[in-house]
Design a protein around this motif. Structure first.
Motif, short mmCIF file in Angstrom:
data_model
loop_
_atom_site.label_atom_id
_atom_site.label_comp_id
_atom_site.label_asym_id
_atom_site.label_seq_id
_atom_site.Cartn_x
_atom_site.Cartn_y
_atom_site.Cartn_z
N VAL A 260 -17.45 6.56 -16.89
CA VAL A 260 -17.95 5.67 -15.84
C VAL A 260 -18.43 4.40 -16.52
N ASP A 261 -17.83 3.29 -16.16
CA ASP A 261 -18.18 1.98 -16.69
C ASP A 261 -19.09 1.29 -15.68
N MET A 262 -20.34 1.11 -16.04
CA MET A 262 -21.31 0.55 -15.10
C MET A 262 -21.14 -0.95 -14.88
N GLU A 263 -20.16 -1.55 -15.52
CA GLU A 263 -19.82 -2.95 -15.24
C GLU A 263 -18.67 -3.06 -14.25
N SER A 264 -18.14 -1.92 -13.84
CA SER A 264 -16.97 -1.92 -12.96
C SER A 264 -17.25 -1.14 -11.68
N TYR A 265 -17.20 -1.82 -10.54
CA TYR A 265 -17.37 -1.13 -9.27
C TYR A 265 -16.26 -0.10 -9.04
N ASP A 266 -15.04 -0.43 -9.48
CA ASP A 266 -13.94 0.52 -9.32
C ASP A 266 -14.19 1.80 -10.11
N SER A 267 -14.71 1.66 -11.32
CA SER A 267 -14.99 2.83 -12.16
C SER A 267 -16.10 3.67 -11.53
N ILE A 268 -17.12 3.01 -11.00
CA ILE A 268 -18.24 3.73 -10.38
C ILE A 268 -17.76 4.49 -9.15
#
Length: 344
Positions: free
Chosen positions: A97-105
């Protein structure tokens, strides 16, 4: 319960209050016989530091399945291998989970729907930037993006998932979601009148040790309001503070001169808690605290007051603006709709 502790807020926000917490409030052990056997927990930012230790302490209590939400697969796998050796009877999964990416979240929250049950979610991932940095995908300053907007988005997306995974036999202990916050929020610079969120994206006003406490203050504004909209019987939500700890990366690079860096190192080692003690305060917020902690600030193994500003008329007005602006920012993911559906 934090909403009723205004009389204690002044002391907690004083430097003497900080020293009192760090020196005189000692770690409270988990009550004897406490177990979370058979349960599943999600811990973000769990490949190192406080997140790793919190995950480890949950496993010590019998956790059956740990989901480590991490940004790096390699670092996550390395951390998971250490835990698997220590806790061979538990299942440990590493999810990105990349907390800089809404898609990842969004993808991470969607993947959580595949779990048979979820009992605990600790949203620990966070950072402190030394320089003003914009997250290209969102256009927001990085500290503000990761610590606040992305963390709140993940919290909102997980709410209906946690509620849907609730076991009928868990009425006394509903699923618990805790955002790891900081008592630096007590000393956050005041927010200005007018729109709140745009104040975090002004390069000329950025200071590392200004943006971090303010991002944590925003967390408390939102959690205190969220607790009024979400039923504790469905999901217990709170914010947990590990306290000032040594042995973490907090403060690295924030001081530039040798003398300042040495002074901070001495201060940290004199006053900082161990990572083990700090993590235990976070674990306390999801294992021993129940519905009384809903919408509250959990710190030092107890329920503590919000920063004093939260209780003021101006603070309440800011809280309303923070709530409305945050939902508007996150409505691309259906934030308002999710909150409304949770209320039904």
């Amino acid at each position: 319960m934090s909403q009723h502790l205004e009389s204690e807020a002044t002391f907690e926000g004083h430097f003497i209050g900080f020293l009192y917490r760090q020196w005189l409030i000692h770690r409270k052990p988990i009550p004897k016989g406490t177990t979370i056997s058979g349960q599943t927990a999600i811990v973000t930012g769990s490949n190192s530091g406080l997140g790793f230790e919190a995950a480890r302490q949950l496993l010590q209590l019998g956790l059956a399945h740990l989901v480590m939400g991490v940004r790096s697969q390699a670092r996550g796998n390395a951390a998971a291998d250490k835990l698997r050796k220590e806790f061979p009877d538990s299942t440990i999964s590493v999810w990105l989970v990349d907390m800089e990416s809404y898609d990842s979240i969004t993808a991470f929250a969607k993947k959580c729907e595949t779990l048979p049950r979820i009992d605990i979610a600790i949203l620990n991932a966070g950072l402190r930037c030394d320089n003003f940095t914009v997250v290209e995908a969102t256009g927001h300053e990085k500290t503000f993006q990761v610590n606040y907007l992305s963390t709140i988005l993940l919290a909102i997306l997980l709410l209906p998932v946690l509620k849907s995974k609730k076991l009928s036999s868990s009425s006394l202990f509903p699923p618990r979601l805790s955002i790891v916050t900081s008592d630096t929020s007590y000393w956050a610079d005041p927010l200005e009148a007018g729109p709140v969120l745009p104040q975090f994206d002004i390069p000329e006003e950025f200071k590392s040790m200004r943006s971090y406490p303010r991002s944590k203050l925003l967390q408390l504004y939102f959690i205190s309001k969220l607790g009024e909209h979400i039923k504790a019987d469905d999901v217990i939500v709170n914010a947990s503070n590990p306290g000032f700890c040594r042995g973490t990366q907090f403060g690295d690079g924030a001081v530039k001169s040798f003398i300042s860096a040495l002074t901070f190192w001495i201060f940290q080692n004199l006053n900082g808690r161990t990572v083990e003690n700090g993590a235990s305060a976070v674990v306390d917020g999801v294992v021993t605290k129940g519905k009384e902690s809903h919408g509250s600030y959990v710190s030092d193994w107890g329920i503590r007051p919000y920063p004093k500003v939260v209780y003021t008329k101006e603070g309440q007005e800011i809280r309303e603006r923070v709530w409305e602006e945050t939902l508007e920012e996150l409505n691309f993911a259906g934030a308002s709709r999710i909150i409304e559906e949770m209320k039904r």
